[in-house]
Design a protein around this motif. Structure first.
Motif, PDB file in Angstrom:
ATOM      1  N   LEU A 137       0.831  -1.203   0.000  1.00 62.28           N
ATOM      2  CA  LEU A 137       0.000   0.000   0.000  1.00 62.28           C
ATOM      3  C   LEU A 137       0.865   1.252   0.000  1.00 62.28           C
ATOM      4  CD1 LEU A 137      -3.190   0.593   0.883  1.00 62.28           C
ATOM      5  CD2 LEU A 137      -1.979   1.551   2.796  1.00 62.28           C
ATOM      6  N   ILE A 175       0.196   8.660 -12.836  1.00 62.68           N
ATOM      7  CA  ILE A 175      -1.136   8.578 -13.460  1.00 62.68           C
ATOM      8  C   ILE A 175      -1.601   9.985 -13.839  1.00 62.68           C
ATOM      9  CG2 ILE A 175      -3.544   7.938 -13.118  1.00 62.68           C
ATOM     10  CD1 ILE A 175      -1.727   5.556 -13.369  1.00 62.68           C
ATOM     11  N   VAL A 203      -4.492  -9.956   2.934  1.00 58.29           N
ATOM     12  CA  VAL A 203      -3.237  -9.254   2.650  1.00 58.29           C
ATOM     13  C   VAL A 203      -3.287  -7.856   3.264  1.00 58.29           C
ATOM     14  CG1 VAL A 203      -1.922  -8.166   0.806  1.00 58.29           C
ATOM     15  CG2 VAL A 203      -2.607 -10.525   0.587  1.00 58.29           C
ATOM     16  N   TYR A 204      -4.456  -7.223   3.206  1.00 63.38           N
ATOM     17  CA  TYR A 204      -4.585  -5.874   3.783  1.00 63.38           C
ATOM     18  C   TYR A 204      -4.741  -5.993   5.300  1.00 63.38           C
ATOM     19  CZ  TYR A 204      -6.108  -1.014   4.097  1.00 63.38           C
ATOM     20  OH  TYR A 204      -6.198   0.305   4.398  1.00 63.38           O
ATOM     21  N   SER A 257      -7.482  10.043  -8.929  1.00 62.47           N
ATOM     22  CA  SER A 257      -6.686   8.821  -8.977  1.00 62.47           C
ATOM     23  C   SER A 257      -7.423   7.730  -9.753  1.00 62.47           C
ATOM     24  CB  SER A 257      -6.399   8.371  -7.552  1.00 62.47           C
ATOM     25  OG  SER A 257      -5.588   7.248  -7.555  1.00 62.47           O
ATOM     26  N   CYS A 305      -8.723   8.077 -12.456  1.00 60.68           N
ATOM     27  CA  CYS A 305      -8.420   8.251 -13.882  1.00 60.68           C
ATOM     28  C   CYS A 305      -7.546   7.122 -14.396  1.00 60.68           C
ATOM     29  CB  CYS A 305      -7.663   9.555 -14.107  1.00 60.68           C
ATOM     30  SG  CYS A 305      -8.690  10.979 -14.019  1.00 60.68           S
ATOM     31  N   ARG A 306      -6.841   6.457 -13.481  1.00 59.84           N
ATOM     32  CA  ARG A 306      -5.943   5.390 -13.928  1.00 59.84           C
ATOM     33  C   ARG A 306      -6.724   4.293 -14.653  1.00 59.84           C
ATOM     34  NH1 ARG A 306      -2.597   4.086  -9.545  1.00 59.84           N
ATOM     35  NH2 ARG A 306      -3.247   6.006  -8.579  1.00 59.84           N
ATOM     36  N   VAL A 339      -4.366   3.811 -17.742  1.00 58.63           N
ATOM     37  CA  VAL A 339      -3.557   2.598 -17.859  1.00 58.63           C
ATOM     38  C   VAL A 339      -4.064   1.754 -19.024  1.00 58.63           C
ATOM     39  CG1 VAL A 339      -2.836   0.507 -16.666  1.00 58.63           C
ATOM     40  CG2 VAL A 339      -3.007   2.628 -15.408  1.00 58.63           C
ATOM     41  N   LEU A 360      -2.596  -4.700 -10.159  1.00 58.04           N
ATOM     42  CA  LEU A 360      -2.084  -3.843  -9.088  1.00 58.04           C
ATOM     43  C   LEU A 360      -2.896  -2.554  -8.973  1.00 58.04           C
ATOM     44  CD1 LEU A 360       0.185  -4.653  -7.304  1.00 58.04           C
ATOM     45  CD2 LEU A 360       1.695  -3.137  -8.540  1.00 58.04           C
ATOM     46  N   HIS A 361      -3.267  -1.969 -10.124  1.00 59.03           N
ATOM     47  CA  HIS A 361      -4.007  -0.714 -10.047  1.00 59.03           C
ATOM     48  C   HIS A 361      -5.413  -0.942  -9.519  1.00 59.03           C
ATOM     49  CE1 HIS A 361      -1.124   2.093 -11.641  1.00 59.03           C
ATOM     50  NE2 HIS A 361      -0.755   1.177 -12.509  1.00 59.03           N
ATOM     51  N   ILE A 406      -6.384  -3.291  -7.436  1.00 60.97           N
ATOM     52  CA  ILE A 406      -6.347  -3.580  -5.999  1.00 60.97           C
ATOM     53  C   ILE A 406      -5.961  -2.325  -5.231  1.00 60.97           C
ATOM     54  CG2 ILE A 406      -3.946  -4.418  -5.764  1.00 60.97           C
ATOM     55  CD1 ILE A 406      -6.981  -6.060  -4.252  1.00 60.97           C
ATOM     56  N   ARG A 407      -5.087  -1.533  -5.830  1.00 66.22           N
ATOM     57  CA  ARG A 407      -4.635  -0.320  -5.168  1.00 66.22           C
ATOM     58  C   ARG A 407      -5.769   0.678  -5.015  1.00 66.22           C
ATOM     59  NH1 ARG A 407      -1.396   4.658  -5.611  1.00 66.22           N
ATOM     60  NH2 ARG A 407      -3.200   5.947  -5.274  1.00 66.22           N
ATOM     61  N   TYR A 412      -7.558  -0.552  -2.048  1.00 67.51           N
ATOM     62  CA  TYR A 412      -6.791  -0.416  -0.801  1.00 67.51           C
ATOM     63  C   TYR A 412      -6.638   1.058  -0.402  1.00 67.51           C
ATOM     64  CZ  TYR A 412      -5.049  -5.268  -0.723  1.00 67.51           C
ATOM     65  OH  TYR A 412      -4.918  -6.624  -0.645  1.00 67.51           O
ATOM     66  N   VAL A 413      -6.168   1.875  -1.329  1.00 70.13           N
ATOM     67  CA  VAL A 413      -5.778   3.238  -0.953  1.00 70.13           C
ATOM     68  C   VAL A 413      -6.963   4.197  -0.989  1.00 70.13           C
ATOM     69  CG1 VAL A 413      -4.228   5.155  -1.465  1.00 70.13           C
ATOM     70  CG2 VAL A 413      -3.473   2.830  -1.855  1.00 70.13           C
TER      71      VAL A 413
END
Lengths: 83, 667
Positions: A61, A71, B334-335, B567, B569-570, B574, B633-634, B636-637, B640-641
């Motif tokens: 994280l 991004i 995992v988190y 964020s 926007c990814r 991507v 990854l994006h 899940i991120r 998470y974030v």
């Protein structure tokens, strides 16, 4: 002479060229920024995970936090190119 | 759904004679989560102390230790063994009694033999290294020692050294240090040593051998070969035994570990002189069978009470999700595992992760590659254990959504499918189809959708935050403040949105023109100042007040609203970069190498086709890797974030029922 050949088409092409350079710089520099940000975090995160496997989630994280910068760069590049 | 399994606090009290039967019964049910008793000498707990293990634990532990040491020799471990047919526990126990001593003896003998061979091997190697320089000196080994008045000095030196006393010298030039042997009269030895030490002389001891040097070296080489054969033979025998017994040992390990766990369980109980109490948790629907079972096992000599525990932090947490969401629990763990009384967002993650993944990668070709990759990995059993299996399941569902979005985007390995994109056109005007995609990708609508997803996520996150604060905090001023603070965040987010819409004519919503109401002309108060803007400002001020009353410093964090929404926007960005890479690879391989070569086929053309094919393969392999990383990854991120940080606390205790999960044995 250069000034004589600067027709509207040429000017437009040049403008597009500059836009493309701008887009490239946006992604590239943002990528460098992200890399610098993740450098320290990544090293610390690997260390923390090596000490305690449970830290993996939190470490991941923290590591991906600066990724937002690149991004933003990518989004600006897209806006420059396709807006 | 959104909630962990309901748990009930049980207290089991019984006289000490019943301990073994209570433990066995609890072990059989495999649902009881024991809370360890900690002897803190608290008031009211006088005379209560930790229990002592059941009888026979010593022998069990010794046997387990033996098995573990054999496993160590075999370099196997039950954790690395999978898909082995289960054996009945009775036969395993018999094997422990009958076969284990024999196996142990055999393995021990082999290990001793192997380590003897190994040390002999090392010894010979060392002797040979010692002897080698002496092979350059034309003397037999007997001649180096056995003198009364002559001393032998041997060793390495950088250059030849002049010595001014009577002596006999042999000097040999070698690549790794020049070798020098000097015979001097003993009375002069000290002086010579001084001279030599000034010249950086490194002395070596003369090996105690007889006969010619070469003969000695040959002798040791022969011994070395012998020892190596013995070492290899015993190693082969050990690996033979390993293939024969590894499965059995793993099963024995499991049965004994279970027995030891059972025998040592009283160490977690509170005991007095005559009785003991077990404190623990069971899923609410297991109270009946466990109580009945305990009563039967102890013929009624047990007292089971249900306690209404209110401290949610102490309650173990077991997920309670529909089967399709089970694999995603891996990402949750995992988190952090959710707490007992907070919202468990596994279900949202299980549904949205594959959708995000598909939205980002969105390519039929890559979807098929991911699917084949996942099925191949499963077939070859490359990922062992539950975690790996769950990861494969998640990859399978993600690859299906990738194909689905690929059909909608009309994409296959960067090429267009025979129809126009159904939702968003992501192709660049490049390569053979440049004319068909002259307008370039529809980046703006994609970005707009991404941002709306972000707004929805953050609003839902904050609403969950309100619910969590309501449930988890103690009723009172603090809770009201926290809830208002969360409401403040939502108010600020939406007020900013309203303000933007009031001053700028935003036409698109979800990428569709005309869906967004035009706020710029609603109830105009003054020219260029619509009524909605006033509403927006009021909401903004209210939001700031709500935020500030919880913590003034939070006002500094207001820009994170914008950065967190942006964020998302990814999702668009991507994905577009992945399409761009695919199209560039296609253009490089087909546009620049293969197509021109096919148009005019000759010897150079064949090479160009091969090079083009390589570029195609490597480029798409790279993009598949990037797609997996980027998409996974994006996605899940973002959860998470951007999502979890709004409401999720985590750190719940994992529900760990007493009783082993059996892999190799069955009762």
């Amino acid at each position: 002479m250069a000034i004589e050949t600067l027709t509207i088409e040429v000017a437009q092409e040049m403008a597009f060229g500059y836009t493309a350079i701008g887009a490239g710089l946006a992604v590239g520099l943002a990528g460098v920024g992200t890399g610098l940000g993740e450098m320290g975090i990544g090293a610390a995160a690997v260390g923390a995970t090596a000490e305690d496997r449970e830290m993996f989630g939190l470490a991941l994280l923290f590591t991906v936090l600066p990724e937002t910068i690149v991004i933003f760069g990518l989004v600006i590049a897209l806006l420059l190119l396709f807006l | 759904m959104f909630q962990p399994k309901p748990m009930t606090h049980l207290l089991i009290a019984a006289p000490k004679e019943q301990m073994a039967s209570v433990v066995t019964e609890l072990y059989r049910h495999q649902v009881f989560h024991i809370t360890d008793f900690v002897d803190q000498g608290k008031e009211g707990y006088e005379g209560v102390r930790l229990g002592t293990p059941l009888e026979g634990v010593g022998e069990l532990s010794t046997n387990l230790l033996k098995i573990r040491s054999i496993e160590n020799v075999f370099q196997t471990s039950p954790e690395t063994l999978f898909d082995i047919p289960k054996r009945p526990a009775v036969t395993i126990r018999e094997a422990i009694e009958r076969e284990l001593p024999a196996i142990e003896m055999e393995v021990n003998a082999l290990t001793v033999k192997r380590s003897a061979a190994e040390s002999r091997l090392r010894e010979c190697e060392q002797r040979i290294t010692e002897l080698k320089p002496f092979a350059l000196v034309p003397l037999e080994m007997d001649l180096y020692s056995g003198y009364d008045s002559i001393t032998t000095i041997a060793g390495y030196v950088a250059n030849e050294v002049p010595i001014n006393v009577p002596h006999e010298k042999y000097y040999a030039v070698r690549k790794d240090g020049n070798f020098l042997v000097i015979f001097v009269e003993t009375q002069n030895a000290t002086e010579v040593e001084h001279i030599l030490s000034d010249a950086d002389f490194q002395s070596v001891t003369v090996p105690n051998e007889t006969g010619s040097v070469q003969a000695a070296i040959d002798k040791y080489t022969a011994e070395q070969i012998l020892a190596r054969t013995v070492f290899a033979e015993t190693g082969a025998k050990i690996s033979e035994l390993k293939t024969k017994y590894a499965d059995l040992l793993a099963a024995c390990d499991e049965v004994l570990s279970g027995d030891v766990e059972r025998a040592e369980a009283p160490l977690r109980f509170a005991t007095t002189e005559e009785a003991f109490v077990i404190d623990g948790w069971v899923p609410a629907d297991h109270i009946e069978p466990i109580t009945a079972g305990l009563n039967q096992a102890t013929s009624g000599c047990v007292y089971v009470t249900v306690d209404d525990e209110t401290n949610a932090a102490a309650i173990p947490v077991e997920y309670n999700n529909p089967a399709f969401a089970k694999p995603t629990e891996l990402f949750m763990d995992v988190y952090a595992r959710p707490r007992y009384n907070e919202i468990d967002p596994t279900l949202i993650l299980a549904i949205m992760f594959p959708i995000f993944f598909g939205f980002i990668v969105g390519d039929v070709g890559y979807g098929i590659i991911f699917l084949i990759l996942a099925l191949f990995v499963r077939k070859m059993a490359m990922f062992k254990g539950d975690g790996g299996r769950n990861l494969i399941k998640i990859l399978v569902s993600s690859s299906i959504t990738t194909m689905f979005f690929g059909l909608l985007y009309s994409e296959c390995l960067g090429y267009s499918l025979p129809w126009h994109a159904l939702i968003f056109q992501r192709h660049l005007p490049m390569g053979a189809d440049a004319a068909a995609h002259a307008g370039g990708p529809e980046a703006m609508p994609l970005l707009i959708v991404s941002i709306w997803i972000g707004i929805a996520y953050i609003t839902i996150g904050r609403i969950f935050g309100i619910i969590n604060h309501y449930r988890m905090d103690r009723a009172g001023k603090h809770r009201t403040k926290a809830i208002l603070g969360q409401a403040g965040w939502i108010a600020i987010l939406w007020s900013l949105l309203i303000l933007v819409c009031s001053f700028f004519s935003v036409e698109q919503m979800f990428g569709i023109t005309g869906m967004m109401p035009d706020f710029t002309t609603v109830l105009p108060i003054a020219p260029g100042l619509p009524g909605t803007s006033l509403g927006g400002i009021i909401l903004l001020v209210l939001g700031c007040i709500f935020l500030a009353q919880e913590n003034v410093l939070d006002l500094m964090e207001i820009p994170t609203i914008i950065s967190h929404v942006l964020s998302f926007c990814r999702l668009a960005a991507v994905g577009l970069s992945s399409v761009a890479i695919a199209m560039v690879v296609n253009y490089l391989s087909f546009g620049m190498f293969i197509d021109p070569a096919l148009a005019n086929l000759d010897a150079v053309g064949v090479i160009m086709i091969i090079v083009g094919g390589l570029i195609f393969l490597c480029g798409h392999a790279l993009n598949v890797g990037l797609g997996l990383l980027g998409g996974g990854l994006h996605s899940i991120r973002l959860h998470y974030v951007e999502f979890f940080t709004k409401f999720y606390v985590g750190g719940g205790i994992k529900y760990n029922p007493f009783g082993l999960k059996r892999k190799f044995s069955e009762e």
